[in-house]
Design a protein around this motif. Sequence first.
Motif, short mmCIF file in Angstrom:
data_model
loop_
_atom_site.label_atom_id
_atom_site.label_comp_id
_atom_site.label_asym_id
_atom_site.label_seq_id
_atom_site.Cartn_x
_atom_site.Cartn_y
_atom_site.Cartn_z
N TRP A 73 0.82 -1.21 0.00
CA TRP A 73 0.00 0.00 0.00
C TRP A 73 0.85 1.27 0.00
N ASN A 74 2.02 1.19 0.63
CA ASN A 74 2.85 2.38 0.85
C ASN A 74 3.44 2.88 -0.47
N ASN A 75 3.22 4.16 -0.77
CA ASN A 75 3.80 4.73 -1.99
C ASN A 75 4.83 5.82 -1.69
N LYS A 76 5.50 5.69 -0.53
CA LYS A 76 6.57 6.64 -0.19
C LYS A 76 7.87 6.18 -0.84
N VAL B 45 1.68 3.11 -6.44
CA VAL B 45 2.74 2.25 -5.90
C VAL B 45 3.57 1.70 -7.04
N ALA B 46 2.90 1.22 -8.11
CA ALA B 46 3.61 0.66 -9.25
C ALA B 46 4.50 1.71 -9.92
N ARG B 47 4.01 2.93 -10.00
CA ARG B 47 4.82 4.00 -10.61
C ARG B 47 6.00 4.35 -9.71
N MET B 48 5.77 4.36 -8.40
CA MET B 48 6.81 4.74 -7.44
C MET B 48 8.01 3.81 -7.49
N ILE B 49 7.77 2.51 -7.69
CA ILE B 49 8.88 1.56 -7.66
C ILE B 49 9.60 1.50 -9.00
#
Length: 399
Positions: free
Chosen positions: A294-297, A326-330
């Motif tokens: 869940w975390n998008n930090k 989240v997918a974009r963040m990683i």
Amino acid sequence: MAIIEVFLGAFLTLLLDKMASGEWLEFLRHEGIHTQLSNWTNTLSQIQVLLTDAEDKQLTNRAVNLWLDDLQDLAYDLDDLVDDFFTEALRRKLMSEQPQASSSKVWTFIPTCCSNLRPSSVMFNFEMRSKIEEINTRLRNSFEQGSKLYLVKIIGTTPTPTTKTWQRPESTSLIDEPHIYGREHDQSKIIELLVRGDESSHSNVAVIPIVGMGGIGKTTLAQMVYNHETVQKHFDLKAWACVSNEFDILRITKAIYDSVTSQTCSFNNLDHAQVQLKQALAGKKFLIVLDDVWNNKYSDWNVLKKPFSDGAQDSKIVVTTRNRDVARMIGAVKLHDIEVLSAEDCWSLFAQHAFENRSIDANPNLVSVGRKIAEKCKGLPLAAKALGGLLLCKERDEE
């Protein structure tokens, strides 16, 4: 067999879980209608605990039977309204992320704080206010009618959800389904991404996100891939870690270490734990599944991934998440969106849980009722399994 009570109890539970999802609470707060959520949840929870008593009385009391019929219609309509809110929240999110067409350029001069005044939003708000008022009236009437029928609240037989975010049980890599329906194509696509090399990548480790709404089967798909023979042979090491709501970097790091080494990480210091994990992964082609992220930090993700950098070329990380951010963040290049099941696959999954290995060909009425229940699952595997399991329990109780 009192199937309607079984269905209503499970349907209301699933509906309340959906309403408690954090994915749309911000949208409701923005619209100034988040208090309606609390009102609906409280009233539905009070109605839900009347169902057990209603089951006992509906055979001898025609009024109770009619009340259950009306409640079923109300539950369907409220579910449709909740779906309308989800759809509108998604539409507005997509609009905020994409430039408007030239025909809509005039709206770019309107301040962001007034963006909810766009014509489509104004119409939505007008229609929804009317539907909300109607639902509120029907909910009040339903609860009052149930009270007038002298239905007793029986606590403990039916779970009573709250408005707090649901904490799901921790997942594992093991598959608990005798047969998986409707995911063959998804499985093949993910396996292809896992075993295919990517010479253009600047990193030894590639990330593959599986994205979809809650209950759609992301974890099951990840389990299918994780245990597939092709994947087993392709990687030197594999690890499974359930992340869920709390993104505890130390806990996740230790879970991955325990999984790849079959030993327990005794360090409660993040630095020591990450050093140990880095050494365990060094030079190995590994597969790590991070389930339910869940975390998008971005800063948290950067810390978690530090031990992965020394892995062999073509190592992979599979992330299951409801959130595309989240997918974009990683930094994933390709996302794999998972869709709802077809009507026939949803029915097959429902029947697998509701009837186990028994033949139902001799009971066309049971099949007809079962298909109607499966249709209301709207292709969500979690709903099909939950409703099917409750129907099975009900049948066993009456044998």
